[in-house]
Design a protein around this motif. Sequence first.
Motif, PDB file in Angstrom:
ATOM      1  N   ARG A  93     -30.865 -18.954   9.444  1.00 15.23           N
ATOM      2  CA  ARG A  93     -31.713 -17.784   9.254  1.00 15.23           C
ATOM      3  C   ARG A  93     -32.803 -18.061   8.221  1.00 15.23           C
ATOM      4  NH1 ARG A  93     -30.833 -12.494  10.700  1.00 15.23           N
ATOM      5  NH2 ARG A  93     -29.528 -13.484  12.272  1.00 15.23           N
ATOM      6  N   HIS A  94     -32.479 -18.814   7.151  1.00 16.98           N
ATOM      7  CA  HIS A  94     -33.493 -19.202   6.168  1.00 16.98           C
ATOM      8  C   HIS A  94     -34.602 -20.022   6.835  1.00 16.98           C
ATOM      9  CE1 HIS A  94     -31.223 -18.640   2.095  1.00 16.98           C
ATOM     10  NE2 HIS A  94     -31.070 -17.613   2.892  1.00 16.98           N
ATOM     11  N   GLU A 125     -27.833  -9.205   2.534  1.00 12.15           N
ATOM     12  CA  GLU A 125     -28.117 -10.367   1.689  1.00 12.15           C
ATOM     13  C   GLU A 125     -29.063  -9.931   0.577  1.00 12.15           C
ATOM     14  OE1 GLU A 125     -26.606 -13.053   1.704  1.00 12.15           O
ATOM     15  OE2 GLU A 125     -25.648 -13.040   3.674  1.00 12.15           O
ATOM     16  N   TRP A 178     -33.083 -13.743  -1.919  1.00  7.32           N
ATOM     17  CA  TRP A 178     -33.587 -12.544  -1.250  1.00  7.32           C
ATOM     18  C   TRP A 178     -34.241 -12.956   0.080  1.00  7.32           C
ATOM     19  CZ3 TRP A 178     -32.398  -7.771  -2.698  1.00  7.32           C
ATOM     20  CH2 TRP A 178     -31.989  -7.557  -4.014  1.00  7.32           C
ATOM     21  N   PRO A 179     -34.360 -12.024   1.009  1.00  5.54           N
ATOM     22  CA  PRO A 179     -34.955 -12.358   2.311  1.00  5.54           C
ATOM     23  C   PRO A 179     -36.347 -12.962   2.232  1.00  5.54           C
ATOM     24  CG  PRO A 179     -33.833 -10.247   2.446  1.00  5.54           C
ATOM     25  CD  PRO A 179     -33.806 -10.657   0.991  1.00  5.54           C
ATOM     26  N   ASP A 180     -37.073 -12.709   1.132  1.00 11.67           N
ATOM     27  CA  ASP A 180     -38.403 -13.311   0.996  1.00 11.67           C
ATOM     28  C   ASP A 180     -38.356 -14.649   0.267  1.00 11.67           C
ATOM     29  OD1 ASP A 180     -37.868 -12.576  -1.590  1.00 11.67           O
ATOM     30  OD2 ASP A 180     -39.596 -11.248  -1.832  1.00 11.67           O
ATOM     31  N   PHE A 202     -29.549  -9.196   6.864  1.00 12.12           N
ATOM     32  CA  PHE A 202     -30.638  -9.032   5.906  1.00 12.12           C
ATOM     33  C   PHE A 202     -30.997  -7.547   5.917  1.00 12.12           C
ATOM     34  CE2 PHE A 202     -30.800 -13.481   6.419  1.00 12.12           C
ATOM     35  CZ  PHE A 202     -31.391 -13.997   5.284  1.00 12.12           C
ATOM     36  N   TYR A 242     -36.744 -17.757   9.088  1.00 10.44           N
ATOM     37  CA  TYR A 242     -37.644 -16.903   8.322  1.00 10.44           C
ATOM     38  C   TYR A 242     -38.690 -17.697   7.547  1.00 10.44           C
ATOM     39  CZ  TYR A 242     -35.140 -12.517   9.139  1.00 10.44           C
ATOM     40  OH  TYR A 242     -34.600 -11.393   9.718  1.00 10.44           O
TER      41      TYR A 242
END
Length: 398
Positions: A277-278, A199, A291-293, A397, A281
């Motif tokens: 998942r969002h 991702e 982005w993962p962050d 991710f 996290y």
Amino acid sequence: MASKNTVSGTLVDDKGTWTVRGRVTNPITGKVRNKSKSTGYKVKDNTKRKALQVMAEILAEWEKEANETLPDHDLTLRYYVEAWLRDKETTTRPNTVKSYRDYANLHILPALGDVSVRDITWRTLQRLYEGLLKTHKVVTVRKYDIVVSGALEDAVRDDVIPVNPAALVKWPKRTQPEARPFDPREVGQILAIAENAPEPMHSAIILGLCYGLRRSEVCGLRWLDIDFEQGTMHIRHTVTQNGKVLLDDDHTKTQKSNRTLALIPDTVSYFKQLRARHVQYGLPLDKVVAWPDGHNFRPDGITRMFKTLLKNNGLDPAIRFHDLRHMAASVLASSGEATPKQIQEFMGHDDISITYGVYVQSAKDSGKKTSAAMSKALAGLMETPAACSEICSELRFG
């Protein structure tokens, strides 16, 4: 000092009434405007002397009106560009105005800002644009011209110049970009590499290839635009770029681009896992492709990462991310189950000729009949037995 408009007039008998017929002449352009106004006195009442007095008042009024807002004929292009931009602030979206202002400050004003609008000819603009075309695409230089043409059109309205020289510029012949010929093997290969893509590239490819979204629509799609209960995806928000600046806006490329798509069944599980998942996290439930962050994915980032992904997996790096949109339309067309009108609405095109003239390519030697559902069509094009649901089932991710 600015030259003044001149006003002249005569007193005439107009159907029994003393009437002033006048001419307002611009000394710079030579443009003449005719005016007429009744004095209110009847000819039969022997009132010509009184009518002449009224005529003097009317002519003085016309002269005042003609000259109270007359700009200096030596005003520069800078004056008119800045005035045009101020007017745009009241009628145009802030992000669009910012883009116009950037175009003005980057090339237009440095080159012609201090030149009198009277001295700007079509050749002046032709030289400017030809210089820009050496490093810019025609579509980009056309955006610069929007600012120049709009400013000069205001000078025409002020009677400072007789015609807009921007209208006389000779542009290169516009040709529609050729869509990449549709190859069903490439569709399957791209879906396969999407399975292992980290991702946010994984979700970007699914949206580009399965739903035919543009880069701006991919980056702008929000979780609030996906309704799992209704099974819909509303395309109404975009993220575009002006240089390094991201423009996040509640509008699409055209009115037709604002559209609602039915969720493809085989992708629902993937998007639900992505959303979960969002949440896991602790990311804000804003953009679907992020982005993962949690940071936004930029349109230029899509281009760079997609090219790298193709190269690393042995596919033709000349394939553009926008070609996924072409492929989506071609998949539907080759299935034989979607009508031209349905494909047009799916793509969000104003004109169906765009859908079939640019995007939809005939499937070469595919000979396959798939259902109207994109999921089944895509599954039928896979080189491996894996279905779209299997490809989209895992969230990675990297």
